[in-house]
Design a protein around this motif. Structure first.
Motif, mmCIF file in Angstrom:
data_model
loop_
_atom_site.group_PDB
_atom_site.id
_atom_site.type_symbol
_atom_site.label_atom_id
_atom_site.label_comp_id
_atom_site.label_asym_id
_atom_site.label_seq_id
_atom_site.Cartn_x
_atom_site.Cartn_y
_atom_site.Cartn_z
ATOM 1 N N LYS A 71 -9.266 -36.686 -13.523
ATOM 2 C CA LYS A 71 -9.922 -36.345 -12.260
ATOM 3 C C LYS A 71 -8.922 -36.368 -11.103
ATOM 4 N N ARG A 72 -7.979 -37.283 -11.176
ATOM 5 C CA ARG A 72 -7.088 -37.562 -10.032
ATOM 6 C C ARG A 72 -5.777 -36.785 -10.072
ATOM 7 N N PHE A 73 -5.251 -36.511 -11.285
ATOM 8 C CA PHE A 73 -3.919 -35.908 -11.400
ATOM 9 C C PHE A 73 -3.957 -34.619 -12.220
ATOM 10 N N ARG A 193 -9.155 -33.924 -7.623
ATOM 11 C CA ARG A 193 -9.659 -34.404 -6.334
ATOM 12 C C ARG A 193 -9.290 -35.869 -6.183
ATOM 13 N N HIS A 194 -9.288 -36.315 -4.954
ATOM 14 C CA HIS A 194 -8.968 -37.715 -4.715
ATOM 15 C C HIS A 194 -10.167 -38.576 -5.103
ATOM 16 N N VAL A 195 -9.984 -39.378 -6.122
ATOM 17 C CA VAL A 195 -11.021 -40.293 -6.584
ATOM 18 C C VAL A 195 -10.496 -41.707 -6.405
ATOM 19 N N ALA A 196 -11.244 -42.525 -5.722
ATOM 20 C CA ALA A 196 -10.809 -43.915 -5.493
ATOM 21 C C ALA A 196 -10.733 -44.663 -6.817
ATOM 22 N N ASN A 252 -18.250 -44.608 -8.635
ATOM 23 C CA ASN A 252 -16.959 -44.170 -9.177
ATOM 24 C C ASN A 252 -16.561 -45.014 -10.392
#
Length: 464
Positions: A71-73, A193-196, A252
């Motif tokens: 999701k993040r990279f 997308r940026h996911v915490a 999340n």
């Protein structure tokens, strides 16, 4: 154009999976070199085994984070990190002059495998057309399944002709080649997308996975104290409960824990776990029994088990094609039935070299037909947004079932050897008990698959 796209996708899958392939090759090759390493570094075999245990701990701890990473990279970023980590670890271990540096190198390789293994299957699930996913999953399984056939032979040749450093050094050009192919073929099809990052959940999940795996591995260590095992079990249970409580109401989540409320998913995941459990039990039992009971050399034992590994690798692709062109019921149920009949035969006969090889070959036939197809079918039933989470759970189960399989099978052999006070008699009786357990596991696995596929068949009829 469509053919070029498929070739490029195939190259991407193989380049990613090749890192896991090399990791398994090194692991199985090192097993042969363990006695030599104990003499070189003047350390006990229990310490040398951390080259495998440490690799497994790092890899298994990272695999559940695969869904978050995706999701993040970007895929190519994860691939580069994996390649760099594997290359660095290989160079460190290859030129090491101390056990600590070899272990550091193996830990770096474990990081690479923890990223690459779920990444390969995620690439297949996210980019392959539904009508071809079984075939490509079979190809992905082939890349990994072929490694146990190569590892023992590779290790034996290196040990006979060169020194142990070359187990690592020879891999360097292959890592670079895989890296180049991946750079040219990997593409991004889903937006990032940026996911915490859930730091607290991630911390307790890592603690749970590490201590649980160490507890399982320590079951095979006769020197391990009861106090240590109880401590590991206690920490694993406590950290696991804290993780579950921490994730309960979060938006999340690191993993979609709701999947464990899906009975169909849990049944098929259990069948997958038990098949991998049986596979690793057999991979431990057959070569070791050939050496202890029938006095075969390590290199010859590796050669004797190689045909079974080749069968597993090649049939994995054929099984995927059968899945795509017929129905999931055919390869999955027939594969589980073959495994059940194979272990029934194993329970009834008196083992000798030829019979053990035949048993292993037929087991691999059944495993090839059912194993990766269970995962393919299970994940195909999930909503698109949960597929990567399901993939991460399957890869984690794969790692743990491998550890459990080796732990239980080796513990039974060791226990019977100690009780009988006779190496040969204890090994033979330990093998018989293991075959009986594996037969019961095979029957339960077949029942799980029959129930799951029957329920799905009934649902499809109702929809029609």
């Amino acid at each position: 154009m469509y053919r070029v796209k498929n070739i490029r996708l195939l190259a991407a899958i193989i380049s990613i999976g090749f890192l896991s392939f090399l990791g398994i090759v090194v692991e199985t090759a090192l097993n042969i070199a363990f006695p030599q390493l104990t003499e070189i570094f003047v350390i006990p075999i229990s310490q040398v085994q951390w080259l495998t245990t440490g690799y497994m701990l790092v890899s298994t701890s990272l695999i559940p984070f695969g869904s978050f990473f995706l999701k993040r990279f970007r895929v190519i970023t994860l691939f580069r990190v994996s390649c760099l980590s594997f290359l660095a670890g290989t160079l460190i271990a290859g030129y090491a002059n101390s056990f600590q540096l070899v272990l550091l190198g193996r830990l770096c390789q474990g990081i690479a495998d923890g990223i690459a293994l779920p990444l390969m299957f995620a690439t297949i699930l996210n980019q392959v057309a539904q009508k071809k996913v079984g075939t490509f999953m079979g190809i992905g399984s082939l890349v990994i399944a072929f490694a146990p056939a190569v590892g023992p032979i590779y290790g034996g040749i290196i040990q006979d002709t060169l020194n142990w450093h070359f187990l690592f050094i020879i891999l360097v050009p292959f890592i670079i080649a895989a890296w180049v192919v991946g750079e040219l073929s990997i593409k991004q099809v889903t937006p990032v997308r940026h996911v915490a990052f859930d730091a607290r959940g991630g911390f307790f999940l890592a603690i749970f996975l590490t201590t649980a795996l160490m507890f399982v591995v320590n079951l095979t260590a006769n020197s391990s104290s009861i106090q240590l095992n109880l401590s590991l079990l206690g920490v694993a249970c406590l950290s696991g409960m804290i993780f579950l409580h921490s994730e309960k109401n979060k938006s999340n989540q690191l993993l979609a824990l709701s999947l464990f409320k899906n009975k169909q998913f849990v049944r098929l995941l259990s069948a997958f776990f038990l098949l991998q459990f049986s596979s690793l039990s057999m991979s431990y039992l057959i070569p070791n029994v050939l050496q202890i009971l029938f006095h075969q050399s390590p290199s010859l034992a590796g050669i004797l088990v190689a045909p079974a590994a080749v069968i597993n690798a090649l049939l994995s692709v054929a099984a995927g094609m059968i899945y795509d062109k017929t129905t999931p019921r055919l390869p999955i149920i027939s594969g589980c039935a073959v495994i059940g009949l194979t272990f029934l035969y194993a329970v009834l006969i008196t083992p000798d070299i030829s019979r053990l090889i035949v048993i292993y070959m037929f087991f691999m036939v059944g495993l090839s037909l059912s194993y990766s197809n269970i995962m393919t079918f299970s994940l195909s039933q999930l909503p698109v947004n949960l597929i990567n989470d399901g993939n991460a759970i399957y890869m984690t189960a794969q790692s743990y079932s491998a550890a459990v399989g080796i732990a239980i099978s080796s513990s039974i052999i060791s226990l019977m050897q100690a009780q009988r006070g006779n190496l040969l008699l204890g090994t033979r009786q330990g093998l018989e008990i293991n075959f009986l357990i594996l037969f019961l596991v095979a029957i339960f696995t077949l029942l799980l698959c029959l129930v799951s596929l029957k329920i799905m068949h009934v649902h499809q009829i109702k929809k029609a």
